[in-house]
Design a protein around this motif. Structure first.
Motif, PDB file in Angstrom:
ATOM      1  N   LEU A 112      46.565  34.422  28.900  1.00  0.00           N
ATOM      2  CA  LEU A 112      46.122  35.887  29.295  1.00  0.00           C
ATOM      3  C   LEU A 112      44.901  36.037  29.258  1.00  0.00           C
ATOM      4  N   GLY A 113      44.154  35.851  28.030  1.00  0.00           N
ATOM      5  CA  GLY A 113      42.818  35.898  27.995  1.00  0.00           C
ATOM      6  C   GLY A 113      41.883  35.117  29.165  1.00  0.00           C
ATOM      7  N   ARG A 114      42.314  34.271  29.336  1.00  0.00           N
ATOM      8  CA  ARG A 114      41.596  33.270  30.211  1.00  0.00           C
ATOM      9  C   ARG A 114      41.709  33.943  31.773  1.00  0.00           C
ATOM     10  N   ILE A 115      42.909  34.474  32.013  1.00  0.00           N
ATOM     11  CA  ILE A 115      43.250  35.144  33.137  1.00  0.00           C
ATOM     12  C   ILE A 115      42.151  36.567  33.353  1.00  0.00           C
ATOM     13  N   PHE A 116      41.988  37.223  32.345  1.00  0.00           N
ATOM     14  CA  PHE A 116      41.091  38.510  32.307  1.00  0.00           C
ATOM     15  C   PHE A 116      39.527  37.979  32.307  1.00  0.00           C
ATOM     16  N   GLU A 117      39.418  36.798  31.762  1.00  0.00           N
ATOM     17  CA  GLU A 117      37.885  36.237  31.581  1.00  0.00           C
ATOM     18  C   GLU A 117      37.351  36.023  32.953  1.00  0.00           C
ATOM     19  N   PHE A 118      38.243  34.927  33.802  1.00  0.00           N
ATOM     20  CA  PHE A 118      37.939  34.274  34.940  1.00  0.00           C
ATOM     21  C   PHE A 118      38.225  35.076  36.333  1.00  0.00           C
ATOM     22  N   MET A 119      39.286  36.139  36.302  1.00  0.00           N
ATOM     23  CA  MET A 119      39.802  36.413  37.383  1.00  0.00           C
ATOM     24  C   MET A 119      39.607  37.951  37.560  1.00  0.00           C
ATOM     25  N   HIS A 120      39.386  38.706  36.418  1.00  0.00           N
ATOM     26  CA  HIS A 120      38.793  40.101  36.322  1.00  0.00           C
ATOM     27  C   HIS A 120      37.605  40.424  37.155  1.00  0.00           C
ATOM     28  N   GLY A 121      38.016  41.156  38.147  1.00  0.00           N
ATOM     29  CA  GLY A 121      36.771  41.815  39.144  1.00  0.00           C
ATOM     30  C   GLY A 121      36.542  40.936  39.951  1.00  0.00           C
ATOM     31  N   SER A 122      37.067  40.095  40.290  1.00  0.00           N
ATOM     32  CA  SER A 122      36.962  38.932  41.217  1.00  0.00           C
ATOM     33  C   SER A 122      36.955  39.778  42.617  1.00  0.00           C
ATOM     34  N   THR A 123      36.109  39.302  43.722  1.00  0.00           N
ATOM     35  CA  THR A 123      36.082  40.195  44.768  1.00  0.00           C
ATOM     36  C   THR A 123      37.206  39.943  45.822  1.00  0.00           C
ATOM     37  N   VAL A 124      38.448  39.287  45.599  1.00  0.00           N
ATOM     38  CA  VAL A 124      39.352  38.967  46.513  1.00  0.00           C
ATOM     39  C   VAL A 124      39.985  40.276  46.816  1.00  0.00           C
ATOM     40  N   GLU A 125      40.847  40.154  47.951  1.00  0.00           N
ATOM     41  CA  GLU A 125      41.599  41.323  48.520  1.00  0.00           C
ATOM     42  C   GLU A 125      42.564  41.904  47.806  1.00  0.00           C
ATOM     43  N   THR A 126      43.278  41.139  47.068  1.00  0.00           N
ATOM     44  CA  THR A 126      44.286  41.522  45.905  1.00  0.00           C
ATOM     45  C   THR A 126      44.047  41.382  44.588  1.00  0.00           C
ATOM     46  N   PRO A 127      43.453  42.170  43.758  1.00  0.00           N
ATOM     47  CA  PRO A 127      42.885  42.210  42.417  1.00  0.00           C
ATOM     48  C   PRO A 127      43.944  41.849  41.600  1.00  0.00           C
ATOM     49  N   VAL A 128      43.720  41.037  40.536  1.00  0.00           N
ATOM     50  CA  VAL A 128      44.691  40.802  39.626  1.00  0.00           C
ATOM     51  C   VAL A 128      45.441  42.095  38.771  1.00  0.00           C
ATOM     52  N   ILE A 129      44.153  42.634  38.347  1.00  0.00           N
ATOM     53  CA  ILE A 129      44.502  43.676  37.544  1.00  0.00           C
ATOM     54  C   ILE A 129      44.305  45.013  38.427  1.00  0.00           C
ATOM     55  N   THR A 130      45.131  45.890  38.436  1.00  0.00           N
ATOM     56  CA  THR A 130      45.264  47.076  39.155  1.00  0.00           C
ATOM     57  C   THR A 130      45.337  48.202  38.118  1.00  0.00           C
ATOM     58  N   HIS A 131      45.354  49.659  38.506  1.00  0.00           N
ATOM     59  CA  HIS A 131      45.665  50.607  37.859  1.00  0.00           C
ATOM     60  C   HIS A 131      47.107  50.679  37.418  1.00  0.00           C
ATOM     61  N   GLU A 132      47.811  50.102  38.302  1.00  0.00           N
ATOM     62  CA  GLU A 132      49.274  49.972  38.234  1.00  0.00           C
ATOM     63  C   GLU A 132      49.777  49.236  37.087  1.00  0.00           C
ATOM     64  N   ASN A 133      49.201  48.156  37.018  1.00  0.00           N
ATOM     65  CA  ASN A 133      49.675  47.036  35.948  1.00  0.00           C
ATOM     66  C   ASN A 133      48.785  47.271  34.751  1.00  0.00           C
ATOM     67  N   CYS A 134      47.912  48.016  34.638  1.00  0.00           N
ATOM     68  CA  CYS A 134      46.843  48.150  33.673  1.00  0.00           C
ATOM     69  C   CYS A 134      47.824  48.473  32.380  1.00  0.00           C
ATOM     70  N   GLN A 135      48.580  49.540  32.530  1.00  0.00           N
ATOM     71  CA  GLN A 135      49.299  50.301  31.416  1.00  0.00           C
ATOM     72  C   GLN A 135      50.564  49.061  30.839  1.00  0.00           C
ATOM     73  N   GLN A 136      51.029  48.403  31.502  1.00  0.00           N
ATOM     74  CA  GLN A 136      52.000  47.397  31.131  1.00  0.00           C
ATOM     75  C   GLN A 136      51.429  46.345  30.502  1.00  0.00           C
ATOM     76  N   ILE A 137      50.082  45.861  31.033  1.00  0.00           N
ATOM     77  CA  ILE A 137      49.416  44.906  30.195  1.00  0.00           C
ATOM     78  C   ILE A 137      48.887  45.348  28.835  1.00  0.00           C
ATOM     79  N   LEU A 138      48.799  46.492  28.782  1.00  0.00           N
ATOM     80  CA  LEU A 138      47.896  47.095  27.633  1.00  0.00           C
ATOM     81  C   LEU A 138      49.092  47.256  26.523  1.00  0.00           C
TER      82      LEU A 138
END
Length: 689
Positions: free
Chosen positions: A252-278
Motif C-alpha cells: 500500500l505504501g508503494r501504491i501511494f508512493e508511485f501512483m498518488h497524484g499521477s495524471t491519469v483519468e481515474t486517480p487511485v486515491i479519491t475523496h471517496e476512498n480516502c476515509q476508508q484508507i485512513l
C-alpha cells in the motif's frame, strides 16, 4: 583456480584474489582470448564441489557484470543457465549471489537508460544491450519462484536477507529496467496466488505486486491498482498471517508512493476512498510492531501525495485523528521494536509538513505536547547506558519533530505571531539538549535551532550569548563531521537571520572555519559548505569582511586551482569536485555582493584576475554540472556589478567569458538562463561605462 589436486583452500584464495583484481583487468577483458579464458575459469568455479568457492565465483560474476557490462554479450546464455541452476538448487549464500548478478545487470541498464534515454548512437559511451529484456520470459518466472521461499521465522526486526527478499528486490529492478513489459508476465502469478489458503502464496503474490509498482507507466498500472486497492485494504485488516499483513502494508505504501497524484483519468486515491484508507491505516497502527511500522510508512506516502494540494486536502477532516493515532504509537511499550517509534515520528513530521492552513490550530496544539515530552527526557535521572541510548534517540526524534513544526508555523504569517510565544521555552530546551553531548541529538537540535533562527530573524540575537558556546563546539567537532557540517549550515542560517547583528561573533566563527579548512583531519564533505559559509558571512556583514580577506582569499584561491583541474576519474569524484567548485563560487558571490556599493570595493581588485581565470578554466574543462554553471555565471555578473568600470577591461581580456555567457543564455535550464541575463546586463554596464 584450476588447482585440481583437491586443494580447495588454494582455489578459494585464488577466486577471491581474482575478485579483488578485476578492477585492474581492463586490458585482459579487451583481449578476446584472455577474456574468454577468464570467463571460462570463473564459470567453471561456479560448479565447484565447495560452497565457498561457488559463492566466491558468483561474486566474481557480479563484479564482472558491473565493471565489464559491455563485454558480456557472448556469455549471457551460459550465465543464465548457471545462475538459474544455482537459484533453483544451490545453497542460500550461492543462490543469493546468483540473483545479485541479475540485480547488478539491471542497475547497469537502468543507469544507461537514465543517461541516454533511448537515443543510442555509435558515439554512446556504453550502448545498452537489453540483456534483461531478452531474458524476461525466463528470468521473471525464476524470480517469482524465489518469492515462495520465505522463512517461517524470518526476523522482521532485523530485516533478515533471504532468497525471497533478494528475488523481490531483483523483480523490482527488472520492472524499473523494462517498464510495462513486466506487467503481463507477473499478473497471472498474482491472480493465481493472492487468495490461496497457504500464507506463503498470498504473501508472494502481494510482494510481487508491490515490487513491480515502480517502472511501468501509470496508464498501465492504474486499472490494476484500482481493482487491487480495495482487496489490499481488506487483507490488511482481515488476513490471519502477520507476514501477509506486513507485505500488504508495504505494498500500500508503494501504491501511494508511485501512483498518488499521477495524471491519469481515474486517480487511485479519491475523496471517496480516502476515509476508508485512513480508517484501515490507523487501525493497523495498533497491530504488531512490524505491521504497524509499515502502516506508518504507507501513511507517510499518502500524506506526501497531498503536499502540493493547495489549501484543501482530503486528509484535513481527519488530521486530528491522524496526529493522535501517531502520538499513541510513539507511547506504545513495544515502540522500540521494528523501528516503530522512529517511523511514527517520521510520519508525523511528514503529515505536519504537508498539512494545510486549515489544520494549523491542531499543529499549534502539538507544540506544547512535543515540548513537554522533550522536557521529560531531560528530567530523567540515573539511567543505565542502554536507557541513556534510547533516551538520546527519543530526544533526536523530538527535536526533529519540533524543527518541522517551526518551519511550518513560523513561515506562515497567520500562525507566526502566536507560535513565536513558544520561542524562549523552545530555545531553553534545545540548549539543555546540547548539554547531553550526544552527536545524533546534537545534529537534530542544531537543525531545529537553524530553523528557529530563520523564522525569528534579527530577534534571534537575544539567544546568541547562550547558544554561541555550543555553536563553537559544533564547529570544532571535526571527528563527528556530520555535526560539524550541520553547524556550518546553521551559521549560514544565522547570517541570513541576524545580518550585521552577527558581527560580534564573526571573529570566533571565522577562526574556527579557517582552522577546520587547515586541518588534515577534516572530512572532505565539510569543505564545500565552509567555503559557501564565507559567502554567507560576507553577505551579512558587508565591508566588515575586510579583515578576513587576507585569510579567506588565499584559501579560496588554492582550493579553486585544485578543483579547476581535478582528476575526476569517477562519477563520485566528479560530483564532489562540483560541490567544491560550487562552494568556492558561492563564497566569491557573497563577498562581491557584500562589498557592493561600499567605498572599499577596490580591496577586491587584486583578486579579480584570478577569479576570472578560474571561471575560464571551469568553462574549458567542460565537466561542470548545472548548479556550478548557474553559480559561475552569477559570479561573473557579481564581479562586473560590484567592480563596475574597473571590471570592464579584465572581462574583455578573459579568454572565454563571452562564449560562456552565450552558452548560458541559450541554456534550456531556466535558472541558468535567468542568471545569465542578469550577468549580461551587469557586464554591459561595466564595459560600456
Amino acid at each position: 583456480m584450476n588447482a585440481f589436486d583437491g586443494n580447495n583452500d588454494i582455489r578459494l584464495a585464488a577466486t577471491r584474489a581474482l575478485y579483488n583484481a578485476l578492477g585492474f583487468a581492463q586490458a585482459n577483458f579487451s583481449n578476446e582470448m584472455e577474456r574468454n579464458y577468464i570467463m571460462r575459469v570463473v564459470c567453471e568455479a561456479t560448479l565447484s564441489t565447495e560452497v565457498k568457492i561457488r559463492q566466491a565465483a558468483f561474486e566474481c560474476l557480479v563484479a564482472i557484470s558491473s565493471t565489464y557490462y559491455e563485454k558480456l554479450s557472448s556469455y549471457m546464455q551460459d550465465i543464465f543457465s548457471i545462475t538459474a541452476k544455482a537459484v533453483k538448487e544451490d545453497e542460500e549464500p550461492v543462490a543469493l549471489q546468483a540473483i545479485e548478478f541479475w540485480s547488478s545487470i539491471c542497475d547497469e541498464e537502468i543507469d544507461i537508460l537514465d543517461e541516454y534515454g533511448n537515443d543510442f548512437t555509435a558515439d554512446s559511451d556504453v550502448p545498452c544491450y537489453y540483456f534483461i529484456k531478452q531474458a524476461l520470459p525466463a528470468l521473471v518466472p525464476m524470480l517469482l519462484e524465489c518469492l515462495l521461499k520465505q522463512e517461517e521465522d524470518q526476523d522482521q526486526d532485523e530485516g533478515a536477507w533471504n532468497i525471497a527478499m533478494a528475488g523481490g528486490t531483483c523483480l523490482g529492478l527488472v520492472a524499473r529496467t523494462v517498464g510495462d513489459d513486466i506487467v503481463p508476465l507477473v499478473m497471472p502469478f498474482i491472480e493465481d496466488n493472492i487468495t490461496k489458503p497457504d500464507w506463503r502464496q498470498r504473501e508472494a503474490a502481494t510482494y510481487a505486486f508491490g515490487s513491480i509498482l515502480e517502472g511501468p507507466s501509470p496508464e498501465k498500472l492504474t486499472p490494476i491498482v484500482n481493482v487491487a486497492l480495495n482487496f489490499m485494504l481488506i487483507a490488511l485488516t482481515k488476513d490471519p498471517n502477520n507476514h501477509v499483513k506486513d507485505t500488504t502494508a508495504w505494498t500500500l505504501g508503494r501504491i501511494f508512493e508511485f501512483m498518488h497524484g499521477s495524471t491519469v483519468e481515474t486517480p487511485v486515491i479519491t475523496h471517496e476512498n480516502c476515509q476508508q484508507i485512513l480508517t484501515v491505516l490507523l487501525q493497523s497502527m495498533k497491530d504488531v510492531p512490524n505491521v504497524a511500522e509499515k502502516a506508518c510508512g504507507a501513511l507517510y506516502f499518502l500524506a506526501q501525495g497531498y503536499e502540493d494540494s493547495g489549501s484543501v486536502s482530503p486528509l484535513s477532516p481527519f488530521f486530528q485523528d491522524i496526529v493522535q493515532a501517531l502520538l499513541t504509537v510513539t507511547h506504545r511499550e513495544d515502540a522500540g521494536e521494528s523501528r516503530l517509534r522512529t517511523a511514527a515520528y517520521e510520519t508525523l513530521n511528514e503529515v505536519v509538513r504537508c498539512s494545510t492552513e486549515e489544520t494549523a490550530p491542531t499543529v499549534m496544539q502539538l507544540v506544547p505536547v512535543i515540548m513537554m515530552e522533550l522536557h521529560q527526557t531531560l528530567e530523567a535521572q540515573k539511567l543505565s547506558s542502554d536507557e541513556r541510548e534510547k533516551q538520546n534517540e527519543l530526544q533526536g526524534l523530538l527535536c526533529g519533530c519540533l524543527q518541522v513544526i517551526i518551519q511550518k508555523l513560523g513561515s506562515a504569517e497567520s500562525t507566526k505571531y502566536v507560535f513565536m510565544q513558544y520561542a524562549d521555552q523552545m530555545m531553553e530546551l534545545f540548549l539543555r539538549v546540547f548539554a547531553c553531548r550526544n552527536a545524533t541529538v546534537h545534529e537534530e537540535a542544531m537543525l531545529a535551532i537553524g530553523a528557529l533562527a530563520y523564522v525569528s530573524g534579527p530577534n534571534f540575537v537575544k539567544y546568541m550569548q547562550g547558544f554561541y558556546p555550543y555553536l563553537e563546539m559544533g564547529l570544532q567537532n571535526s571527528e563527528e563531521y556530520q555535526v560539524c557540517s550541520i553547524t556550518v549550515g546553521v551559521v549560514g542560517d544565522l547570517c541570513r537571520a541576524l545580518e550585521d547583528k552577527i558581527l560580534p561573533f564573526c571573529d570566533g566563527i571565522m577562526t574556527h572555519l579557517l582552522k577546520d579548512l587547515s586541518s588534515n583531519q577534516l572530512h572532505r564533505s565539510v569543505k564545500p559548505p565552509i567555503f559557501s559559509c564565507f559567502g554567507d558571512i560576507a553577505l551579512a556583514i558587508g565591508e566588515n569582511f575586510e579583515k578576513y580577506l587576507m585569510y579567506a582569499m588565499p584559501m579560496l584561491r588554492s582550493a579553486a586551482d585544485l578543483s579547476a583541474h581535478a582528476q575526476t576519474a569517477d562519477d563520485e569524484m566528479l560530483e564532489y569536485t562540483n560541490q567544491l567548485r560550487n562552494g568556492i563560487l558561492e563564497a566569491y558571490s557573497g563577498i562581491f555582493q557584500g562589498f557592493k556599493n561600499s567605498p572599499k570595493t577596490q580591496l577586491l581588485m587584486p583578486y579579480a584576475p584570478h577569479i576570472l581565470q578560474f571561471l575560464d578554466s571551469l568553462y574549458n574543462e567542460k565537466d561542470m554540472d548545472d548548479a556550478v554553471m548557474k553559480t559561475a555565471i552569477g559570479v561573473l555578473g557579481d564581479l562586473a556589478d560590484t567592480l563596475g568600470t574597473n571590471a570592464g577591461p579584465l572581462i574583455n581580456q578573459s579568454v572565454s567569458s563571452k562564449e560562456f555567457l552565450e552558452e548560458c543564455l541559450s541554456s534550456d535550464d531556466l535558472l541558468i538562463k535567468e542568471s545569465a541575463e542578469w550577468a549580461k546586463i551587469a557586464i554591459s554596464r561595466a564595459i560600456s561605462s
